[in-house]
Design an enzyme around this catalytic site. Structure first.
Site, mmCIF file in Angstrom:
data_model
loop_
_atom_site.group_PDB
_atom_site.id
_atom_site.type_symbol
_atom_site.label_atom_id
_atom_site.label_comp_id
_atom_site.label_asym_id
_atom_site.label_seq_id
_atom_site.Cartn_x
_atom_site.Cartn_y
_atom_site.Cartn_z
ATOM 1 N N ASP A 8 0.871 -1.179 0.000
ATOM 2 C CA ASP A 8 0.000 0.000 0.000
ATOM 3 C C ASP A 8 0.911 1.233 0.000
ATOM 4 O O ASP A 8 2.144 1.102 -0.074
ATOM 5 C CB ASP A 8 -0.932 -0.036 1.217
ATOM 6 N N GLU A 10 0.119 4.615 1.850
ATOM 7 C CA GLU A 10 0.066 5.613 2.922
ATOM 8 C C GLU A 10 1.157 5.392 3.971
ATOM 9 O O GLU A 10 1.581 6.329 4.645
ATOM 10 C CB GLU A 10 -1.314 5.594 3.589
ATOM 11 N N HIS A 60 -2.641 -0.109 -3.714
ATOM 12 C CA HIS A 60 -3.115 1.248 -3.408
ATOM 13 C C HIS A 60 -3.958 1.831 -4.541
ATOM 14 O O HIS A 60 -3.586 1.742 -5.713
ATOM 15 C CB HIS A 60 -1.923 2.170 -3.148
ATOM 16 N N HIS A 103 -1.264 1.262 6.721
ATOM 17 C CA HIS A 103 -1.635 2.385 7.586
ATOM 18 C C HIS A 103 -2.624 1.916 8.643
ATOM 19 O O HIS A 103 -3.257 0.867 8.490
ATOM 20 C CB HIS A 103 -2.274 3.495 6.739
ATOM 21 N N HIS A 115 -7.214 5.216 7.599
ATOM 22 C CA HIS A 115 -8.549 4.981 7.044
ATOM 23 C C HIS A 115 -8.754 3.481 6.922
ATOM 24 O O HIS A 115 -7.816 2.710 7.137
ATOM 25 C CB HIS A 115 -8.707 5.663 5.670
ATOM 26 N N GLU A 133 -7.480 -2.369 7.641
ATOM 27 C CA GLU A 133 -7.078 -3.149 6.460
ATOM 28 C C GLU A 133 -6.115 -4.286 6.817
ATOM 29 O O GLU A 133 -6.180 -5.367 6.232
ATOM 30 C CB GLU A 133 -6.474 -2.209 5.412
HETATM 31 ZN ZN LIG Z 1 -3.691 3.025 0.088
#
Ligand SMILES: [Zn+2]
Length: 272
Positions: A8, A10, A60, A103, A115, A133
């Site tokens: 990902d 972030e 992502h 993240h 998030h 996640e």
């Molecule tokens: Zn992401």
């Protein structure tokens, strides 16, 4: 030993702002290079641990961020969004997974760009337990008997992982003071920590358990708007549980995830 490397953006070193991870901006072009470098560090660590194959899954946004021409020649790359297992597509043919650039879950603080799946999500629960996640994707991996050996991102994510994913190691590459502010460690240190961390985690993966349960899974999603919840309920099997809250039950984690994906897409479409 086949390693799935889900990447990902972030939680990549240096990333702090929304524009850093938004395609089309100048800073995104900078940080997709760092994202590729961190994927390469994980590939290198995997092969140092004796891996026979490494699959990098670009995880992502539109999932077309990693620069293939700069990716380690030994790794294969999964890109694009139409994949049933989404951020962990490829786990079906893997023995161990690592999550790079992840993240913290929605509502965490201080955490960079925290998030869960979408900015429309206020909170997400799996069988009554708050998840993000990392935990949802780890549950998908567990369905295939695959343990998550390591997660990298900010310090808040590492705290989250220590309490929710027993045995999973963390690499901390930045320390947030706010959603869009953080101190990142030196780039060279991040690459070394990721390479060494993945190597040690893959070597130690045999001691991790990933028991397949195959049991029904209940997801509860709280959206940030009532309109998003209403749209999510257009998906059969998704029930309204509150003004902004929906519930869904899958016969296993795969079915629950598919229900969440459909309802999330409906919510996003209704919010445009
Ligand atoms: Zn992401």
């Amino acid at each position: 030993m086949r390693v799935l490397i889900s990447v990902d953006m972030e939680g990549i070193t240096g990333v702090t702002a929304h524009e850093d991870v938004r395609p089309g901006t100048a800073s995104y072009e900078r940080f997709r290079r760092q994202m590729t470098a961190e994927a390469n560090a994980a590939v290198a660590g995997s092969f140092e641990a004796g891996a026979t194959a490494a699959v990098v899954n670009d995880s992502h946004d539109g999932m077309r961020n990693i620069l293939f021409e700069d990716l380690d020649d030994r790794a294969s790359l999964v890109s694009g969004t139409m994949k049933p297992l989404d951020m962990v597509e490829g786990v079906q043919e893997s023995d161990v997974a690592v999550f790079i650039g992840y993240h913290a879950m929605a509502g965490s603080a201080p955490a960079v760009l925290a998030h869960t799946m979408s900015g429309l999500v206020h909170g997400w629960w799996m069988d009554g337990v708050a998840v993000g996640e990392s935990q949802i994707n780890a549950a998908l991996c567990r369905h295939f008997g695959v343990p998550v050996a390591l997660v990298s991102g900010d310090a808040c994510l590492a705290d989250e992982v220590s309490t929710t994913l027993p045995g999973t190691r963390s690499v901390v590459v930045k320390y947030a003071t706010d959603e869009t502010t953080a101190r990142s460690i030196p780039r060279a240190d991040a690459i070394r920590l990721l390479r060494d961390g993945v190597r040690d985690a893959v070597l130690g993966a045999g001691s991790l358990s990933a028991v397949r349960t195959g049991e029904a899974v209940r997801f509860r999603i709280e959206f940030t708007s009532t309109a998003a919840a209403a749209a999510a309920c257009l998906c059969p099997g998704v029930e309204r549980a509150g003004a902004r809250i929906v519930d869904m039950i899958g016969s296993d984690i795969i079915e629950a995830y598919r229900l969440s994906t459909v309802s999330m897409n409906l919510a996003i479409a209704a919010s445009r």
